[in-house]
Design a protein around this motif. Sequence first.
Motif, PDB file in Angstrom:
ATOM      1  N   SER A 264       0.847  -1.192   0.000  1.00 29.91           N
ATOM      2  CA  SER A 264       0.000   0.000   0.000  1.00 29.91           C
ATOM      3  C   SER A 264       0.883   1.243   0.000  1.00 29.91           C
ATOM      4  N   LEU A 265       0.324   2.350  -0.469  1.00 29.81           N
ATOM      5  CA  LEU A 265       1.114   3.577  -0.546  1.00 29.81           C
ATOM      6  C   LEU A 265       1.607   4.048   0.825  1.00 29.81           C
ATOM      7  N   PRO A 266       0.766   3.981   1.879  1.00 26.50           N
ATOM      8  CA  PRO A 266       1.294   4.378   3.197  1.00 26.50           C
ATOM      9  C   PRO A 266       2.505   3.538   3.595  1.00 26.50           C
ATOM     10  N   GLU A 267       2.468   2.240   3.237  1.00 24.65           N
ATOM     11  CA  GLU A 267       3.580   1.390   3.619  1.00 24.65           C
ATOM     12  C   GLU A 267       4.832   1.749   2.820  1.00 24.65           C
ATOM     13  N   ILE A 268       4.655   2.045   1.536  1.00 27.82           N
ATOM     14  CA  ILE A 268       5.803   2.474   0.737  1.00 27.82           C
ATOM     15  C   ILE A 268       6.383   3.740   1.363  1.00 27.82           C
ATOM     16  N   GLY A 269       5.503   4.674   1.709  1.00 29.10           N
ATOM     17  CA  GLY A 269       5.953   5.918   2.355  1.00 29.10           C
ATOM     18  C   GLY A 269       6.788   5.642   3.597  1.00 29.10           C
ATOM     19  N   ARG A 270       6.323   4.723   4.409  1.00 25.99           N
ATOM     20  CA  ARG A 270       7.057   4.378   5.640  1.00 25.99           C
ATOM     21  C   ARG A 270       8.471   3.909   5.328  1.00 25.99           C
ATOM     22  N   LYS A 271       8.600   3.081   4.273  1.00 24.25           N
ATOM     23  CA  LYS A 271       9.915   2.539   3.928  1.00 24.25           C
ATOM     24  C   LYS A 271      10.856   3.609   3.364  1.00 24.25           C
ATOM     25  N   PHE A 272      10.301   4.736   2.991  1.00 25.31           N
ATOM     26  CA  PHE A 272      11.133   5.823   2.489  1.00 25.31           C
ATOM     27  C   PHE A 272      11.223   6.918   3.556  1.00 25.31           C
ATOM     28  N   GLY A 273      11.677   6.543   4.709  1.00 30.90           N
ATOM     29  CA  GLY A 273      11.899   7.509   5.774  1.00 30.90           C
ATOM     30  C   GLY A 273      10.626   8.095   6.356  1.00 30.90           C
ATOM     31  N   GLY A 274       9.577   7.291   6.419  1.00 35.02           N
ATOM     32  CA  GLY A 274       8.347   7.738   7.072  1.00 35.02           C
ATOM     33  C   GLY A 274       7.639   8.849   6.328  1.00 35.02           C
ATOM     34  N   ARG A 275       7.654   8.792   5.006  1.00 34.50           N
ATOM     35  CA  ARG A 275       6.953   9.825   4.240  1.00 34.50           C
ATOM     36  C   ARG A 275       5.466   9.475   4.137  1.00 34.50           C
ATOM     37  N   ASP A 276       4.697  10.503   3.820  1.00 31.76           N
ATOM     38  CA  ASP A 276       3.258  10.343   3.735  1.00 31.76           C
ATOM     39  C   ASP A 276       2.863   9.669   2.413  1.00 31.76           C
ATOM     40  N   HIS A 277       1.683   9.043   2.388  1.00 29.40           N
ATOM     41  CA  HIS A 277       1.292   8.371   1.138  1.00 29.40           C
ATOM     42  C   HIS A 277       1.070   9.372   0.003  1.00 29.40           C
ATOM     43  N   THR A 278       0.745  10.619   0.359  1.00 26.93           N
ATOM     44  CA  THR A 278       0.551  11.618  -0.706  1.00 26.93           C
ATOM     45  C   THR A 278       1.882  11.945  -1.386  1.00 26.93           C
ATOM     46  N   THR A 279       2.986  11.841  -0.628  1.00 30.00           N
ATOM     47  CA  THR A 279       4.307  12.045  -1.227  1.00 30.00           C
ATOM     48  C   THR A 279       4.577  10.967  -2.271  1.00 30.00           C
ATOM     49  N   VAL A 280       4.181   9.743  -1.938  1.00 34.49           N
ATOM     50  CA  VAL A 280       4.361   8.644  -2.882  1.00 34.49           C
ATOM     51  C   VAL A 280       3.522   8.898  -4.137  1.00 34.49           C
ATOM     52  N   MET A 281       2.270   9.326  -3.920  1.00 31.42           N
ATOM     53  CA  MET A 281       1.402   9.615  -5.065  1.00 31.42           C
ATOM     54  C   MET A 281       2.001  10.696  -5.953  1.00 31.42           C
ATOM     55  N   HIS A 282       2.560  11.711  -5.305  1.00 26.24           N
ATOM     56  CA  HIS A 282       3.179  12.790  -6.057  1.00 26.24           C
ATOM     57  C   HIS A 282       4.365  12.258  -6.879  1.00 26.24           C
ATOM     58  N   ALA A 283       5.171  11.407  -6.240  1.00 22.29           N
ATOM     59  CA  ALA A 283       6.339  10.846  -6.930  1.00 22.29           C
ATOM     60  C   ALA A 283       5.896  10.054  -8.168  1.00 22.29           C
ATOM     61  N   VAL A 284       4.851   9.247  -7.997  1.00 24.49           N
ATOM     62  CA  VAL A 284       4.368   8.425  -9.110  1.00 24.49           C
ATOM     63  C   VAL A 284       3.917   9.316 -10.256  1.00 24.49           C
ATOM     64  N   LYS A 285       3.212  10.377  -9.910  1.00 24.53           N
ATOM     65  CA  LYS A 285       2.699  11.293 -10.929  1.00 24.53           C
ATOM     66  C   LYS A 285       3.856  11.988 -11.654  1.00 24.53           C
ATOM     67  N   ARG A 286       4.830  12.414 -10.854  1.00 23.93           N
ATOM     68  CA  ARG A 286       5.982  13.127 -11.403  1.00 23.93           C
ATOM     69  C   ARG A 286       6.761  12.235 -12.381  1.00 23.93           C
ATOM     70  N   VAL A 287       7.011  10.990 -11.968  1.00 24.34           N
ATOM     71  CA  VAL A 287       7.773  10.074 -12.822  1.00 24.34           C
ATOM     72  C   VAL A 287       7.000   9.796 -14.115  1.00 24.34           C
ATOM     73  N   ASP A 288       5.689   9.642 -13.985  1.00 30.91           N
ATOM     74  CA  ASP A 288       4.872   9.435 -15.187  1.00 30.91           C
ATOM     75  C   ASP A 288       5.011  10.607 -16.149  1.00 30.91           C
ATOM     76  N   GLU A 289       4.984  11.813 -15.615  1.00 36.80           N
ATOM     77  CA  GLU A 289       5.123  13.008 -16.456  1.00 36.80           C
ATOM     78  C   GLU A 289       6.484  13.034 -17.146  1.00 36.80           C
ATOM     79  N   LEU A 290       7.528  12.786 -16.338  1.00 35.63           N
ATOM     80  CA  LEU A 290       8.884  12.831 -16.896  1.00 35.63           C
ATOM     81  C   LEU A 290       9.073  11.787 -18.000  1.00 35.63           C
ATOM     82  N   ARG A 291       8.462  10.621 -17.802  1.00 31.24           N
ATOM     83  CA  ARG A 291       8.595   9.557 -18.806  1.00 31.24           C
ATOM     84  C   ARG A 291       7.977  10.001 -20.120  1.00 31.24           C
ATOM     85  N   GLU A 292       6.918  10.803 -19.996  1.00 36.94           N
ATOM     86  CA  GLU A 292       6.233  11.298 -21.186  1.00 36.94           C
ATOM     87  C   GLU A 292       7.165  12.080 -22.097  1.00 36.94           C
ATOM     88  N   TYR A 293       7.867  13.079 -21.518  1.00 36.16           N
ATOM     89  CA  TYR A 293       8.603  13.978 -22.416  1.00 36.16           C
ATOM     90  C   TYR A 293      10.115  13.817 -22.373  1.00 36.16           C
TER      91      TYR A 293
END
Lengths: 469, 236
Positions: free
Chosen positions: A423-452
């Motif tokens: 789950s996203l909260p769990e991924i966040g935890r494994k990355f230094g206790g970050r929030d799940h919204t940070t993970v969502m942001h990262a996913v969105k950002r990487v998707d954008e970067l892959r585009e262009y």
Amino acid sequence: MTSEQGHDLTVNQWTDISSRLRTEIGEAAFQSWIKPISLSHRDGDIIRITVPTRFMSDWVNAHYSDRLTALWRDQDASIKSVDVTVLPDRYSQARNEERENCTALASSYTGPNRRQKGNSVQGEDKASTISAPVDPRFTFDSFVVGKPNEFAYAAARRVAEADIVPFNPLFLYGGVGLGKTHLMLAVANHIRKVSPQRNVVYMSAEKFMHRFIRALQEKNTVDFKDQFRSVDVLMIDDVQFICGKESTQEEFFHTFNALVDQGRQIVVSADKSPSYLEGMEERLVSRLNCGLVADIHATTYELRLGILQSKAERIGVEIPSKVMEFLAHKVTSNVRDLEGGLNRVVAHAQLIGREITLETTQEVLHDLLRANDRRVTIEEIQKQVSQHFNIRVSDMQSARRARAVARPRQVAMYLAKQLTARSLPEIGRKFGGRDHTTVMHAVKRVDELREYDPMFAEDVELLRRMLEG
Amino acid sequence: MNRAHQLTFDLVHRSALSREDFLIAPANQQAVAWIDKWPDWPSQSLAISGPPGSGKTHLAHVYMAKSGAHLIDGSQINQINVRDLVETNPTLVIDNAEAVVSEDGADIHEENLFHILNLLKETGHHAVLCSITPPARWKVKLADLKSRLNALTHVAIADPDESLLAAVMVKQFADRQLRIDHGVIDYILPRMERSFRCVHHIVTAIDALALREHRNITIPLIRQVLDTLNQEELEI
């Protein structure tokens, strides 16, 4: 009324009945099961219809035969039943004609001393009732010969072509899926073609046992013995399955002796040589050993490639040589696995309507080529990504926001989401206790970067492939 | 906190298992395509593998509705006469097929499945085998069976993407006659493990809690369920 008029009437009735069925069972079922039916003729109080395959005949019998009979009776009360038979397609029709010619020949050969009761057509029927169906595709021509199987091939050919029994029995053995059954069926097909008067019976040891046990239950062993002892060539496949089954072995032993005494040919196959068959009676082992014992060895790369090429040619599908080499190199266990693998790849390509490539081959046979789908862990992803971008693994958890570490961290989060079910909260935890919204942001950002940024997209793709192994 | 708990009956709810109720997504579209293509199959059997809750049983029921197939469980294979089974049923579904893999040396299962696969060839009859792991990966002892399993036409149901997870969740709530707000689904999705199994756990837990405490399905209730589930997971 002439018979022609009668036939026209029957045809009209059938048109009525099939259109009634169409409304009763719906268009889809109609197309699948009723439309392929063709009306053959009326035979007294029986209506004879035909379908193209045995499967369809079973189906129509199981699901529609009562309804068909009822509908015919509505049209004509004198009808007693509707009989479904398999009308062979053009290919098997040719075979049937061949068989009819053969039967004609057979009857001309058949002298008064022949053991068959009645005419030779009955004899033919009798044989086909105890023999398992013999697939006409398995011939000597379609058997690919190489070093590992040339001896067994030559022995089988000899048996098929000889006028007098050259050795009895022919005992073929080898690991699974190396072509024992193919050779036996090739013998059967060859003999049936050149000497149709000979009664050739092929069956699995399981079927032999099943028939014997049923005969015992029905107290009908006399018929059983008669059926088997009137056979010219008896072929029993996978004889290891009667190991440990005493009464079946006993019966097989007697059948065996009776046939050998009368100079009939026996062909037996097993996964081991006679002496290694555990649970097989001593006397039967010695009988099995006294003819020719021919083994088939494991395949070589050259043989596997040859088999694939011949198979591809037979099914008429264009297969890149790269794919064939890959299969011959990777699927080494046996021929069945190899051909099965090729069939799966072809079936998949036809299903989705795309060409066969190395990538689709690997994807389709993924379960065969790899022993398991080990799940990647988040830790492994962090390690791999850090290595790739040349940063410290601890930076994955750190609070540093410099781009040089923030971007790889986002890539790792993205991959963690793609490759794990965490789950996203769990991924966040494994990355230094970050929030799940940070993970969502990262996913969105990487998707954008892959585009262009194609370079970046390639990087991510490379990492993904490395992690998936 | 001391809340009086209302006991609830574990009433069996009926899942909708028709073709129209099956949710098609990239993860399962090949499996659906094979079922739709029947009886035009390249071989006698089709193996469908996929994680628990991925819709294998549902697809098997779609196939049964289409073909009238007879259903048996892999664990019953040692108790039947396989020749009668295959000869009297033009179509079969063997659910939980990997139950034939014997750990205790009861090889009758494996031998029977081997005969079933041969009989299907002999009779031209058809079967669907459902399992969690692909048949090529089962640890069978019988080499003859092994090579037949390797050669089966096989289609795997892949891990779900988010839209499929959302759709499965809506369906499972609907199977329990619960109508759910989209906001609720949007809240759950990023906070759950992304697996079919987890959808089932969450829906069951939410339904049970709502029923027990006579509460509507709201974000606070869901937060409570997710916290409990997470807690359980951490304890394991």
